[in-house]
Write an enzyme that holds these catalytic residues in place. Structure first.
Site, PDB file in Angstrom:
ATOM      1  N   GLU A  41       0.798  -0.449   0.031  1.00 52.57           N
ATOM      2  CA  GLU A  41      -0.154   0.133  -0.570  1.00 52.57           C
ATOM      3  C   GLU A  41       0.335   1.104   0.627  1.00 52.57           C
ATOM      4  O   GLU A  41       1.384   1.401   0.565  1.00 52.57           O
ATOM      5  CB  GLU A  41      -0.839   0.530   1.132  1.00 52.57           C
ATOM      6  CG  GLU A  41      -1.496  -0.855   1.543  1.00 52.57           C
ATOM      7  CD  GLU A  41      -2.431  -1.346   2.136  1.00 52.57           C
ATOM      8  OE1 GLU A  41      -3.450  -0.201   2.719  1.00 52.57           O
ATOM      9  OE2 GLU A  41      -2.244  -1.995   3.985  1.00 52.57           O
ATOM     10  N   ARG A 284       6.014 -12.744   9.291  1.00 52.11           N
ATOM     11  CA  ARG A 284       6.255 -12.203   9.373  1.00 52.11           C
ATOM     12  C   ARG A 284       7.577 -11.276  10.068  1.00 52.11           C
ATOM     13  O   ARG A 284       7.880 -12.434  10.802  1.00 52.11           O
ATOM     14  CB  ARG A 284       5.283 -11.090   9.668  1.00 52.11           C
ATOM     15  CG  ARG A 284       5.020 -10.458  11.229  1.00 52.11           C
ATOM     16  CD  ARG A 284       4.754  -9.416  11.532  1.00 52.11           C
ATOM     17  NE  ARG A 284       4.417  -8.175  10.319  1.00 52.11           N
ATOM     18  CZ  ARG A 284       3.499  -7.567  10.799  1.00 52.11           C
ATOM     19  NH1 ARG A 284       2.279  -7.099  10.816  1.00 52.11           N
ATOM     20  NH2 ARG A 284       4.253  -5.773   9.682  1.00 52.11           N
ATOM     21  N   LYS A 294       3.838   1.316  10.402  1.00 54.80           N
ATOM     22  CA  LYS A 294       3.521   2.230   9.944  1.00 54.80           C
ATOM     23  C   LYS A 294       2.985   3.464  10.603  1.00 54.80           C
ATOM     24  O   LYS A 294       3.917   4.646  10.007  1.00 54.80           O
ATOM     25  CB  LYS A 294       3.262   2.075   8.574  1.00 54.80           C
ATOM     26  CG  LYS A 294       4.012   1.526   7.507  1.00 54.80           C
ATOM     27  CD  LYS A 294       2.652   1.145   5.866  1.00 54.80           C
ATOM     28  CE  LYS A 294       3.230   0.900   5.069  1.00 54.80           C
ATOM     29  NZ  LYS A 294       2.189   0.941   3.932  1.00 54.80           N
TER      30      LYS A 294
END
Length: 580
Positions: A41, A284, A294
């Site tokens: 994104e 992850r 983020k």
């Protein structure tokens, strides 16, 4: 577009569970070719965790003779910026990959819209007037089932009418959503009639004001994979609970079986290649002493706690690249960490160790002095200058040799002299001897001090029989130190970077503190150092081992030959291991 770079043919065969699935799918004939995608994104900069995903998505495609798309999942224009798009593309190429096709979720807005009209006609989606708060109230909890929306039984005709009016921009933000009609009793919260579209009168960087409604991520991601004919949709473990919704969207829209839904692609010049993808989850990448959220990284930037997204202390790919991390070091780290189904917090020494190993093998050696103390070799003439030959790399003759000027006045590291040496000290002391790297043996005769008693200069004698190549050079002394010629050295700004946080788990709020409270005040120190002339001539982003000091890189943006700037990438050894 070109495809990603192939891996070396002599690379060892990797046998993680994802590659095993791919091998089985190819062997069974389920797929004739492999197609993956990397779908970030564009709402922030990529970080170290994304490096694992990039290496996996592009690496598997290359390994099995397939292709990998770069798809920017730009479905939330309020948080997206072309700056992030540019950085993402730069990061992927820096890691050594290129994409088969550059796509955007916004390329598919027309397809998403037609897909939702199909779901409405099939009785599988409805327009809901509940507010966000009411939706949460109706949704239930992990232990209590949800309740059906009072708008769930609207007719197909009414739903189509309302959805088309949403598309026409008739309603204000948040007034209505399009929701999937699945199962409000489901034990999986993601299947309790999730939203598929919301109203947002926000201009989009690619489509302008064409769309006042935007698809939700889960649907857009699943259908984006299907549109592109992705065979293996690789994502991190937090999406495991979303996989039933992913499959529901793919199966109930069935783009491969309804090519008419793909007609909007023609206006974008995109091919019709829809197929059914399979989502596969992997762990992850999380390291201690870092934050990867983020939102938290954005806070560090906006609150000016760091110097932007590419601050060398940041875990963003732009930041660690500026710090001096190499693409090959990141790939080595990813290989060492491996692919698993188990999330864990890894020790950052794995990351730092990969960089040390990579730079130890490849980085040329140079001499630099960070905290200078002057040495005068009293038995040499004031004008004495000679050039000494040094290897650029002790383990790699192919890197060649260089000349380093040597003269009467030198700079050495202040910590390499002790007037009252502690036990075990093997460097320079009053009356003691030490070997100057590649130059000969010196004896310290006198220490000159300023009014405050601080040593400002050492008067020494060079043993002229201990010069390189002479028999006297074989004489044993306890220590060897590095140096630079005071007359020829170049003053350089050196930024000594360290870990951004003082504690292993800055995300922990167990003590009532936030991650900001754990910032390391010593994460950056700036000193004026002296470097040998050859170091000053470095190209931006060129890495070196400054002998005995660590690995350093010429700053990507600020370094110039006449005003050198170096960033410390990593110390020679893990100095933090002794602290914990």
């Amino acid at each position: 577009m070109s495809s990603q770079l192939p891996e070396a043919t002599d690379a060892p065969v990797r046998t993680d569970f994802i590659r095993q699935i791919v091998r089985e799918d190819l062997a069974s004939g389920k797929h004739g070719a492999i197609k993956t995608r990397f779908p970030p994104e564009p709402n922030g900069y990529l970080h170290i965790g994304h490096a694992k995903a990039i290496c996996l998505d592009f690496g598997i495609a290359a390994e099995f003779g397939g292709v990998c798309n770069l798809r920017l999942d730009d479905t939330n224009p309020a948080r997206e910026d072309p700056e992030y798009v540019r950085a993402i593309q730069d990061d992927v190429r820096w890691l050594g990959f290129d994409w088969h096709s550059l796509r955007h979720a916004s390329d598919y807005f027309g397809v998403y819209y037609l897909a939702c009209e199909k779901l409405i006609k099939d009785g599988k989606a409805f327009v809901c007037d509940l507010s966000q708060e009411q939706v949460r109230e109706y949704r239930g909890t992990l232990t209590e089932p949800g309740r059906n929306s009072p708008f769930r039984e609207r007719s197909v005709e009414e739903n189509l009418d309302l959805f088309r009016r949403m598309r026409a921009g008739e309603f204000p933000d948040g007034a209505r959503t399009l929701r999937a009609r699945i199962d409000m009793q489901s034990g999986n919260m993601n299947l309790r009639d999730p939203a598929l579209y919301r109203i947002k009168h926000v201009e989009h960087q690619n489509t302008g004001s064409e769309w006042p409604i935007y698809p939700m991520y889960d649907m857009a991601h699943a259908l984006g994979d299907a549109i592109e004919g992705i065979t293996h949709s690789l994502c991190t473990l937090e999406f495991e609970d979303h996989r039933p919704l992913y499959d529901w969207c793919v199966d109930n829209v069935d783009l491969a079986g309804h090519p008419e839904l793909l007609e909007p692609l023609a206006t974008k010049g995109l091919p019709k290649e829809a197929a059914k993808p399979r989502q596969i989850e992997f762990s992850r990448l999380n390291f201690n002493y870092l934050v990867m959220s983020k939102r938290k990284l954005m806070q560090l930037v906006t609150d000016k706690l760091v110097d932007g997204w590419d601050d060398p202390r940041m875990p963003t790919l732009q930041g660690i690249r500026r710090r001096g991390y190499t693409a090959s070091a990141l790939k080595l780290m990813v290989e060492r960490v491996g692919i698993s189904k188990q999330n864990s917090l890894l020790d950052i020494s794995i990351l730092e160790g990969a960089l040390r190993d990579d730079l130890d093998a490849h980085a040329p050696r140079r001499m630099a002095v960070l905290e200078p103390l002057k040495v005068v070799l009293a038995n040499l003439d004031a004008a004495h200058t000679e050039m000494l030959r040094f290897s650029n790399h002790p383990k790699d003759d192919a890197q060649g040799m260089r000349d380093i000027p040597f003269g009467r006045e030198l700079w050495i590291e202040r910590e390499d002299f002790e007037e009252v040496p502690p036990k075990g000290f093997k460097r320079l002391t009053l009356g003691g001897e030490v070997r100057l790297r590649g130059a000969g043996i010196i004896r310290c005769d006198e220490a000159i001090k300023d009014a405050d008693g601080r040593v400002t200069e050492l008067r020494c004698t060079l043993d002229l029989e201990s010069r390189p190549g002479m028999e006297g050079a074989n004489r044993k002394v306890k220590g060897t130190i590095h140096w630079v010629s005071a007359r020829h050295a170049v003053a350089a700004e050196v930024r000594l970077y360290d870990r951004l946080f003082r504690v292993p788990d800055p995300d922990s709020d167990a003590d009532g503190k936030t991650f900001v409270d754990h910032l390391n005040p010593d994460s950056r120190k700036v000193v004026t150092a002296y470097v040998e002339p050859e170091a000053a001539r470095a190209a931006p982003e060129q890495s070196f081992q400054f002998e005995r000091l660590g690995y350093f890189v010429a700053d990507r943006y600020d370094h110039k030959a006449d005003a050198p700037v170096f960033n410390r990438s990593v110390t020679l050894r893990d100095t933090w291991a002794q602290k914990v």
